[in-house]
Scaffold this motif. Structure first.
Motif, short mmCIF file in Angstrom:
data_model
loop_
_atom_site.label_atom_id
_atom_site.label_comp_id
_atom_site.label_asym_id
_atom_site.label_seq_id
_atom_site.Cartn_x
_atom_site.Cartn_y
_atom_site.Cartn_z
N MET A 139 0.84 -1.19 0.00
CA MET A 139 0.00 0.00 0.00
C MET A 139 0.88 1.25 0.00
O MET A 139 1.81 1.35 0.79
N PRO A 140 0.58 2.19 -0.91
CA PRO A 140 1.46 3.35 -1.07
C PRO A 140 1.44 4.32 0.11
O PRO A 140 2.43 4.98 0.38
N ASN A 141 0.33 4.39 0.82
CA ASN A 141 0.24 5.32 1.95
C ASN A 141 0.60 4.59 3.24
O ASN A 141 0.27 3.42 3.42
N PRO A 142 1.27 5.30 4.16
CA PRO A 142 1.62 4.66 5.44
C PRO A 142 0.36 4.22 6.18
O PRO A 142 -0.64 4.92 6.11
N HIS A 181 2.76 1.11 5.22
CA HIS A 181 3.00 0.39 3.96
C HIS A 181 2.80 -1.11 4.20
O HIS A 181 3.71 -1.80 4.61
#
Length: 166
Positions: free
Chosen positions: A21-24, A26
């Motif tokens: 997933m690109p947003n924390p 991750h």
């Protein structure tokens, strides 16, 4: 072969996307796009599976600077283990253990009229299905439950955000 008959409706996965997933935070995930247009997400899958699934999709060799995993070896030796692929019929994700919140997949093998079902870690079963181009199914009940949980979690989160003063 179609999925086995049961009281549960099974949805076929039309595509599989493995990513971090690109947003924390991750988190490594596998997203199954289902025949009814919905998605089913497996969270916190082993990172090695994400790499191996992406390598299968890209049909690429492993990066030389990293150690290889058993999944890399299986992908490279696919032609030597074709017999396993001939016997694998499908993968069905249809169980969840509510005490651990872990899903279980069933890999169905046809051994010349003798059927064997192995309960597996879903990400590993998905890897086998993708390796041998076999169908993957997900229980509609599990998809519905995941959507309800995510909806209730986002509603709870939204209420908390409204209480925060700028």
């Amino acid at each position: 072969m179609p999925p086995p008959r049961s009281s549960d409706v099974l949805l076929e996965a039309r595509s599989v996307t493995a990513m971090v997933m690109p947003n924390p935070p991750h988190i490594p995930v596998i997203v199954l796009e289902l025949e009814d247009g919905r998605e089913f997400t497996l969270y916190n899958v082993p990172f090695e599976i994400v790499q191996a699934l992406n390598r299968l999709e890209e049909n690429s060799a492993p990066m030389q600077e990293r150690r290889e995993t058993v999944f890399d070896v299986l992908a490279d030796l696919r032609s030597l283990i074709e017999e396993l692929g001939r016997h694998l019929e499908q993968v069905v994700i249809d169980e969840i253990d509510y005490s651990t919140f872990l899903y279980t997949a069933k890999a169905s093998f046809n051994l010349g009229g003798l059927y064997m079902i192995r309960r597996m870690v879903p990400s590993h079963a998905i890897f086998l299905a993708r390796l041998f181009k076999k169908p993957i199914y997900v229980s509609k009940r599990l998809v519905d439950e995941q959507e309800m949980y995510e909806r209730s979690s986002s509603e709870e989160g939204g209420e908390e955000d409204e209480d925060v003063e700028p």
